[in-house]
Design an enzyme around this catalytic site. Sequence first.
Site, PDB file in Angstrom:
ATOM      1  N   ASP A  26      21.253  -9.650   7.173  1.00  0.00           N
ATOM      2  CA  ASP A  26      21.037  -8.397   6.455  1.00  0.00           C
ATOM      3  C   ASP A  26      21.767  -8.426   5.120  1.00  0.00           C
ATOM      4  O   ASP A  26      22.992  -8.560   5.068  1.00  0.00           O
ATOM      5  CB  ASP A  26      21.559  -7.225   7.287  1.00  0.00           C
ATOM      6  N   TYR A  81      24.235  -5.587  -3.082  1.00  0.00           N
ATOM      7  CA  TYR A  81      25.322  -6.476  -2.655  1.00  0.00           C
ATOM      8  C   TYR A  81      25.506  -7.637  -3.636  1.00  0.00           C
ATOM      9  O   TYR A  81      26.535  -8.308  -3.615  1.00  0.00           O
ATOM     10  CB  TYR A  81      25.051  -7.054  -1.262  1.00  0.00           C
ATOM     11  N   LYS A 140      17.274  -4.661   0.872  1.00  0.00           N
ATOM     12  CA  LYS A 140      17.113  -3.225   0.606  1.00  0.00           C
ATOM     13  C   LYS A 140      16.927  -2.967  -0.881  1.00  0.00           C
ATOM     14  O   LYS A 140      17.525  -3.645  -1.720  1.00  0.00           O
ATOM     15  CB  LYS A 140      18.341  -2.449   1.105  1.00  0.00           C
ATOM     16  N   HIS A 167      17.430   2.056   0.424  1.00  0.00           N
ATOM     17  CA  HIS A 167      18.857   2.025   0.754  1.00  0.00           C
ATOM     18  C   HIS A 167      19.454   3.419   1.012  1.00  0.00           C
ATOM     19  O   HIS A 167      20.290   3.576   1.905  1.00  0.00           O
ATOM     20  CB  HIS A 167      19.626   1.317  -0.370  1.00  0.00           C
ATOM     21  N   LEU A 226      31.577  -1.872  13.551  1.00  0.00           N
ATOM     22  CA  LEU A 226      32.947  -1.983  14.049  1.00  0.00           C
ATOM     23  C   LEU A 226      33.887  -1.015  13.344  1.00  0.00           C
ATOM     24  O   LEU A 226      35.113  -1.149  13.430  1.00  0.00           O
ATOM     25  CB  LEU A 226      33.450  -3.417  13.880  1.00  0.00           C
ATOM     26  N   ILE A 274      24.880  -5.117  13.029  1.00  0.00           N
ATOM     27  CA  ILE A 274      24.999  -6.205  12.049  1.00  0.00           C
ATOM     28  C   ILE A 274      26.459  -6.343  11.606  1.00  0.00           C
ATOM     29  O   ILE A 274      26.813  -5.980  10.490  1.00  0.00           O
ATOM     30  CB  ILE A 274      24.071  -5.988  10.837  1.00  0.00           C
ATOM     31  N   LYS A 303      29.917  -7.825  10.131  1.00  0.00           N
ATOM     32  CA  LYS A 303      30.175  -8.676   8.977  1.00  0.00           C
ATOM     33  C   LYS A 303      31.581  -9.262   9.063  1.00  0.00           C
ATOM     34  O   LYS A 303      32.538  -8.572   9.399  1.00  0.00           O
ATOM     35  CB  LYS A 303      30.005  -7.865   7.686  1.00  0.00           C
ATOM     36  N   VAL A 318      33.722 -12.951   7.102  1.00  0.00           N
ATOM     37  CA  VAL A 318      33.596 -14.243   6.435  1.00  0.00           C
ATOM     38  C   VAL A 318      34.468 -15.288   7.111  1.00  0.00           C
ATOM     39  O   VAL A 318      34.507 -16.445   6.695  1.00  0.00           O
ATOM     40  CB  VAL A 318      33.970 -14.137   4.942  1.00  0.00           C
ATOM     41  N   ASN A 344      32.232 -12.416  17.235  1.00  0.00           N
ATOM     42  CA  ASN A 344      31.295 -11.294  17.209  1.00  0.00           C
ATOM     43  C   ASN A 344      29.949 -11.640  17.832  1.00  0.00           C
ATOM     44  O   ASN A 344      29.226 -10.744  18.283  1.00  0.00           O
ATOM     45  CB  ASN A 344      31.079 -10.827  15.762  1.00  0.00           C
TER      46      ASN A 344
END
Length: 280
Positions: free
Chosen positions: A46, A51, A76, A112, A194, A233, A235, A237, A245
Amino acid sequence: MSKVPTITLNNGVEMPQLGYGVWQVPDDQAAEAVSSALEVGYRSIDTAAIYENEEGTGKALTTSGIPRDELFVTTKLWNSASETWTRDNVLREFDASLSKLGLDYVDLYLIHWPRAMRDDYLTIWRTFAEIAESGRARAVGVSNFQPAHLERLLAESPLVPAVNQIELHPYFQQAGLREFDARHGIVTEAWSPLGQGRGLLEDPVLVRIGAKHGKSAAQVVLRWHLQVGNVAIPKSVTPSRIRENFDVLGFELDADDLAALAGLDKGTRLGPDPDEFDFS
């Protein structure tokens, strides 16, 4: 590796219930982060025009070697206040996203924000219907839409959004909106599933349930999303967190766990109110 469950959208398209989000991931880090997610087993990614990481995301998709029909890609439209939203403007922005992603089509394209005070989302939605009809988006939907916004779409367009992506986590469960979506055949997808790490994952109820199952609080929350029917979804890194997750498919919360989670709802947002947010 356990198979991610899917949800059938109202046009018959299958969408993975667990995906990987790249909000706030810089473009120069997106390729590595998305590659890590794909290696773990994620197949739903996503992103969004705002972004500014569609290029990095697309690079990871292209180099992954995973067949395109095994991927589910969402982006989006950032319906910014500087634009007068005509059909041509929507198509221009959609083409730009496809180009940056390096794709011929996306699996899901979302408006969005409703920006209800601008009263332009109906014009945008009519063009989304055209995009869906062309096959360049396998499904189209919305993000951050409230029941009143959805009711206008339903009243003025035969096309029902496939997905409504909203802020949703145990501290902000949005039961009424989720029920509205379900009643109209709209899948609810959770952004910030989360709770953006703002205390949710230290909640003693979640820590206790996690200990019971040998899982982290984050894994408990993601499992909750799956069991109550949300698409989530998460996220990150960090490769270890990306893997953690994803590791939520081999256990189940019981009735007591679900009741305890239901009791965590505070009804307070972390993000903007869709009825007020205009980003002008």
